[in-house]
Write an enzyme that holds these catalytic residues in place. Structure first.
Site, PDB file in Angstrom:
ATOM      1  N   GLU A 112       2.937   2.575  -6.791  1.00  4.31           N
ATOM      2  CA  GLU A 112       2.852   2.709  -5.334  1.00  4.31           C
ATOM      3  C   GLU A 112       3.415   4.075  -4.960  1.00  4.31           C
ATOM      4  OE1 GLU A 112       4.368  -0.785  -3.357  1.00  4.31           O
ATOM      5  OE2 GLU A 112       3.150  -2.105  -4.622  1.00  4.31           O
ATOM      6  N   GLU A 179      -4.781   0.060   0.087  1.00  4.26           N
ATOM      7  CA  GLU A 179      -4.480  -1.296   0.589  1.00  4.26           C
ATOM      8  C   GLU A 179      -4.298  -1.297   2.105  1.00  4.26           C
ATOM      9  OE1 GLU A 179      -1.647  -3.633  -1.604  1.00  4.26           O
ATOM     10  OE2 GLU A 179      -1.568  -5.154  -0.036  1.00  4.26           O
TER      11      GLU A 179
HETATM   12  O1  KIV Z   1      -0.169  -6.536  -7.442  1.00  2.00           O
HETATM   13  C1  KIV Z   1      -1.312  -6.684  -7.021  1.00  2.00           C
HETATM   14  O2  KIV Z   1      -1.948  -7.729  -7.176  1.00  2.00           O
HETATM   15  C2  KIV Z   1      -1.903  -5.554  -6.313  1.00  2.00           C
HETATM   16  C3  KIV Z   1      -3.098  -5.763  -5.443  1.00  2.00           C
HETATM   17  C4  KIV Z   1      -3.466  -4.524  -4.775  1.00  2.00           C
HETATM   18  C5  KIV Z   1      -4.283  -6.324  -6.051  1.00  2.00           C
HETATM   19  O3  KIV Z   1      -1.402  -4.490  -6.414  1.00  2.00           O
END
Ligand code: KIV
Length: 263
Positions: A112, A179
């Site tokens: 992230e 997302e």
């Molecule tokens: O952890 C997860 O499932 C994700 C989603 C974006 C699919 O990062």
């Protein structure tokens, strides 16, 4: 897809990319080859372990689930999440990413990302790690998921997201995951970068789509689903019926019949 040169690990994607987040070997066998990319996601914290957020997911949890899943994958690309606080700086990120990839044999790692973490994308990429940059709503930043708000609602937010996506590509990311962003933001980003964009709650203006497997089959029992979740199968209903039937047959002494007993 506008840019036909969009590549992911040397594969040219001429059609939209499909992807699912899964956590277990039985599901891996079902899904393998039927989607392009399989993610072992840190959403396992909330989906499987009932945690309130993903901040308590540990590297050892990701290693255990990653290994169990990926040894059953023969055809699809594999990707695994770096959990919260395991990539606070570039050296820690490299150490943990190498450990996770070596142990699970995943092909790509997902992190992230915000502007401060770009140097980590760069460092991992320089060290031959295939990085997927997760942008937009980044769940690891939230203790309380009810506080999550869609991103890219105005031009300023769209520009910030687009610049971040461009910087991820420049830093060596092989793909981006978007997302919970608006259609307009997804369109701008996807048409600007030349690496594939995979969306979740990010409209059809992406090069691919990802969902959590348990959401797709409606297994997140009792929980309110986000708007972007489409129930492709009502497994919850099927399961409840099977469980009721089992209990009824036990009560009526129909199960186990001779067929299911040793003689
Ligand atoms: O952890 C997860 O499932 C994700 C989603 C974006 C699919 O990062």
């Amino acid at each position: 897809m506008k840019k036909k040169y969009k590549l992911l690990l040397n594969t040219k994607f001429t059609k939209k990319i499909s992807s699912l987040a899964i956590y277990s070997p039985a599901v891996a066998e079902i899904v393998d080859g039927n989607v392009d990319i399989i993610l072992v996601g840190d959403s396992l914290g909330t989906t499987l372990y009932g945690m309130r957020n993903t901040q308590s997911v540990s590297l050892s949890m990701m290693k255990a689930h990653g290994k169990a899943v990926i040894k059953n994958i023969k055809k699809s690309f594999t990707m695994i999440d770096m959990p919260y606080n395991t990539y606070k700086n570039k050296n820690q990120a490299l150490r943990n990413a190498q450990d996770l990839l070596r142990y699970t044999k995943a092909k790509m790692i997902k992190l992230e990302i915000n502007e401060k973490k770009l140097e980590i994308v760069k460092h991992l990429s320089k060290n031959n790690i295939n990085v997927v940059a997760h942008l937009g709503v980044t769940p690891q930043d939230y203790k309380d998921f009810s506080k999550i708000k869609i991103k890219g609602k105005n031009q300023n937010e769209i520009n910030i997201l687009k610049n971040l996506a461009v910087n991820c590509e420049i830093s060596g990311a092989k793909a981006i995951l978007l997302e919970c962003i608006t259609e307009k933001a997804a369109k701008k980003i996807t048409s600007t970068v030349s690496i594939p964009s995979i969306g979740i709650g990010a409209s059809k203006n992406c090069d691919g789509q990802i969902l959590v497997f348990d959401d797709l089959i409606n297994l997140k029992i009792g929980k309110k689903k986000p708007k972007f979740v489409k129930k492709f199968l009502d497994f919850e209903k099927l399961l409840k019926n099977a469980v009721k039937k089992f209990s009824q047959e036990v009560r009526e002494k129909k199960f186990p019949s001779k067929k299911y007993s040793y003689h």
